[in-house]
Design a protein around this motif. Structure first.
Motif, PDB file in Angstrom:
ATOM      1  N   PRO A  69       0.633  13.705   7.097  1.00  0.00           N
ATOM      2  CA  PRO A  69      -0.450  13.105   7.901  1.00  0.00           C
ATOM      3  C   PRO A  69      -0.260  11.607   8.126  1.00  0.00           C
ATOM      4  CG  PRO A  69      -1.343  14.529   6.183  1.00  0.00           C
ATOM      5  CD  PRO A  69       0.111  14.356   5.881  1.00  0.00           C
ATOM      6  N   ILE A  70       0.270  10.901   7.123  1.00  0.00           N
ATOM      7  CA  ILE A  70       0.480   9.457   7.259  1.00  0.00           C
ATOM      8  C   ILE A  70       1.570   9.175   8.284  1.00  0.00           C
ATOM      9  CG2 ILE A  70       1.226   7.392   6.040  1.00  0.00           C
ATOM     10  CD1 ILE A  70      -0.020   8.503   3.529  1.00  0.00           C
ATOM     11  N   ILE A  71       2.688   9.889   8.178  1.00  0.00           N
ATOM     12  CA  ILE A  71       3.791   9.675   9.116  1.00  0.00           C
ATOM     13  C   ILE A  71       3.376  10.066  10.531  1.00  0.00           C
ATOM     14  CG2 ILE A  71       6.132  10.389   9.706  1.00  0.00           C
ATOM     15  CD1 ILE A  71       6.669  10.770   6.734  1.00  0.00           C
ATOM     16  N   SER A  82       0.816  -1.209   0.000  1.00  0.00           N
ATOM     17  CA  SER A  82       0.000   0.000   0.000  1.00  0.00           C
ATOM     18  C   SER A  82       0.847   1.254   0.000  1.00  0.00           C
ATOM     19  CB  SER A  82      -0.919  -0.002   1.221  1.00  0.00           C
ATOM     20  OG  SER A  82      -0.164  -0.045   2.398  1.00  0.00           O
ATOM     21  N   GLN A  83       1.878   1.300   0.876  1.00  0.00           N
ATOM     22  CA  GLN A  83       2.695   2.490   0.936  1.00  0.00           C
ATOM     23  C   GLN A  83       3.465   2.691  -0.362  1.00  0.00           C
ATOM     24  OE1 GLN A  83       3.255  -0.191   2.606  1.00  0.00           O
ATOM     25  NE2 GLN A  83       5.369  -0.829   2.306  1.00  0.00           N
ATOM     26  N   MET A  85       3.709  -2.522  11.491  1.00  0.00           N
ATOM     27  CA  MET A  85       3.458  -1.100  11.275  1.00  0.00           C
ATOM     28  C   MET A  85       4.758  -0.345  11.027  1.00  0.00           C
ATOM     29  SD  MET A  85       1.633   1.658  13.819  1.00  0.00           S
ATOM     30  CE  MET A  85       0.496   0.407  14.404  1.00  0.00           C
ATOM     31  N   ALA A  86       5.778  -0.632  11.814  1.00  0.00           N
ATOM     32  CA  ALA A  86       7.055   0.062  11.662  1.00  0.00           C
ATOM     33  C   ALA A  86       7.720  -0.272  10.329  1.00  0.00           C
ATOM     34  CB  ALA A  86       7.980  -0.307  12.823  1.00  0.00           C
ATOM     35  N   LEU A  87       7.676  -1.545   9.941  1.00  0.00           N
ATOM     36  CA  LEU A  87       8.286  -1.946   8.669  1.00  0.00           C
ATOM     37  C   LEU A  87       7.544  -1.332   7.487  1.00  0.00           C
ATOM     38  CD1 LEU A  87       8.960  -5.704   9.478  1.00  0.00           C
ATOM     39  CD2 LEU A  87      10.704  -3.964   9.046  1.00  0.00           C
ATOM     40  N   SER A  88       6.226  -1.336   7.549  1.00  0.00           N
ATOM     41  CA  SER A  88       5.431  -0.742   6.468  1.00  0.00           C
ATOM     42  C   SER A  88       5.724   0.743   6.322  1.00  0.00           C
ATOM     43  CB  SER A  88       3.935  -0.958   6.733  1.00  0.00           C
ATOM     44  OG  SER A  88       3.613  -2.321   6.752  1.00  0.00           O
ATOM     45  N   GLN A  89       5.837   1.417   7.466  1.00  0.00           N
ATOM     46  CA  GLN A  89       6.112   2.853   7.418  1.00  0.00           C
ATOM     47  C   GLN A  89       7.523   3.123   6.901  1.00  0.00           C
ATOM     48  OE1 GLN A  89       3.748   4.876   7.808  1.00  0.00           O
ATOM     49  NE2 GLN A  89       4.880   6.783   7.579  1.00  0.00           N
TER      50      GLN A  89
END
Length: 320
Positions: free
Chosen positions: A29-31, A7-8, A74-78
């Motif tokens: 906003p995403i970060i 998605s990212q 969540m951390a890896l996706s970001q």
């Protein structure tokens, strides 16, 4: 496994056509949302390690494992989103390691929900044997098996990649799990595995829910305990559906791109990414922290940085 990491990449791929200002407006906003969710999960981590009872109770140990997997995912996706937004092209080995970690943590969540559902089922249907069946040792063994199964899936995907001849180790596209499915066989295997995983987890959670409902009608069953377990299992089923929503994100966005313009799809992608990918990874901490009477006061204290404000006391002082 096609999940949050794709998605990212889709969002950042569209952002390359915009300027730095619009890049910031879409990314900030995403970060910021991810940072807020990570802070909430971090508070939950401290809470689950603040008392000995949380470390010696099976359902709290399972909750910690679920929270760890969701937070890591969540951390890896970001991290992959930031790399894509900054237009950083990785090599296949580096991207492969990151996507493997994402796949493992993503698969651990539904399997952990199955374990938590079975634990509640045993607590209600076999209360006298619960202490002997659901022990810390058995719980730890079950968690190890879950991580082993998900790691085996990743190993199979790596073996399927050995048939692909890399002409160049440098990737031409942004790093994502979808871009690492380099052959039709890998893609078909990923789809079959994803389907089997969530169908099996859904059947297990639903069966546990039905078993608890049947047991609740028994005269020998504690009605209050059965009702609480039933609500918990229903919550697990909702969480499982939220985890499943990440797998349909990419096809949904792909369909939307055919009917709307690029700017609109970027906005839709940003909203879906936060609501469908990031938010469910934070719900475990919020839901269990608010519902559990043992966790709630400690979690609120951590979230408020231990500054407790008593509205009742302030009201009394003002009245006096």
């Amino acid at each position: 496994m096609s999940n949050a990491t794709s998605s990212q990449t889709n969002i950042a791929d569209g952002l390359q056509y915009r300027g730095l200002v619009e890049l910031f407006l879409f990314s900030a906003p995403i970060i910021l949302s991810c940072c807020v969710f990570l802070c909430i999960n971090a508070s939950m981590f401290f809470t689950l390690r603040s008392k000995l009872v949380f470390c010696e109770t099976s359902r709290y140990v399972l909750l910690f494992n679920l929270l760890f997997a969701d937070t890591a995912q969540m951390a890896l996706s970001q991290a992959l989103y930031i790399l894509s937004a900054c237009r950083v092209m990785l090599t296949y080995p580096v991207c492969g390691v990151l996507t493997m970690l994402c796949t493992v943590t993503n698969d651990v969540s539904p399997l952990t929900l199955v374990l938590m559902s079975l634990e509640r089922y045993v607590a209600v249907c076999y209360p006298l044997r619960h202490a002997t069946i659901i022990t810390i040792r058995n719980t730890e063994v079950a968690i190890v098996v879950v991580w082993a199964v998900t790691s085996l899936n990743v190993l199979i995907q790596v073996l399927l990649l050995l048939d692909f001849l890399f002409e160049n180790l440098q990737m031409k596209e942004f790093c994502s799990i979808e871009n690492m499915l380099l052959s039709p066989v890998s893609n078909n295997y990923d789809q079959v595995y994803t389907c089997c995983l969530f169908v099996s987890a859904g059947v297990a959670v639903t069966s546990s829910y039905i078993g608890v409902m049947v047991a609740a009608r028994s005269a020998s069953t504690d009605k209050a305990s059965a009702r609480k377990a039933r609500n918990t299992l229903l919550l697990h089923l909702v969480q499982l559906c939220l985890s499943l929503s990440s797998t349909i994100y990419s096809p949904l966005v792909f369909s939307i791109t055919k009917v709307v313009d690029r700017i609109t799809i970027l906005r839709i992608q940003s909203i879906l990414y936060v609501c469908v990918i990031l938010l469910p990874r934070c719900l475990s901490a919020l839901i269990y922290g608010i519902r559990d009477q043992n966790i709630r006061p400690i979690l609120i204290g951590h979230l408020c940085c231990r500054y407790k404000l008593s509205v009742v006391t302030v009201t009394k002082v003002n009245v006096v």
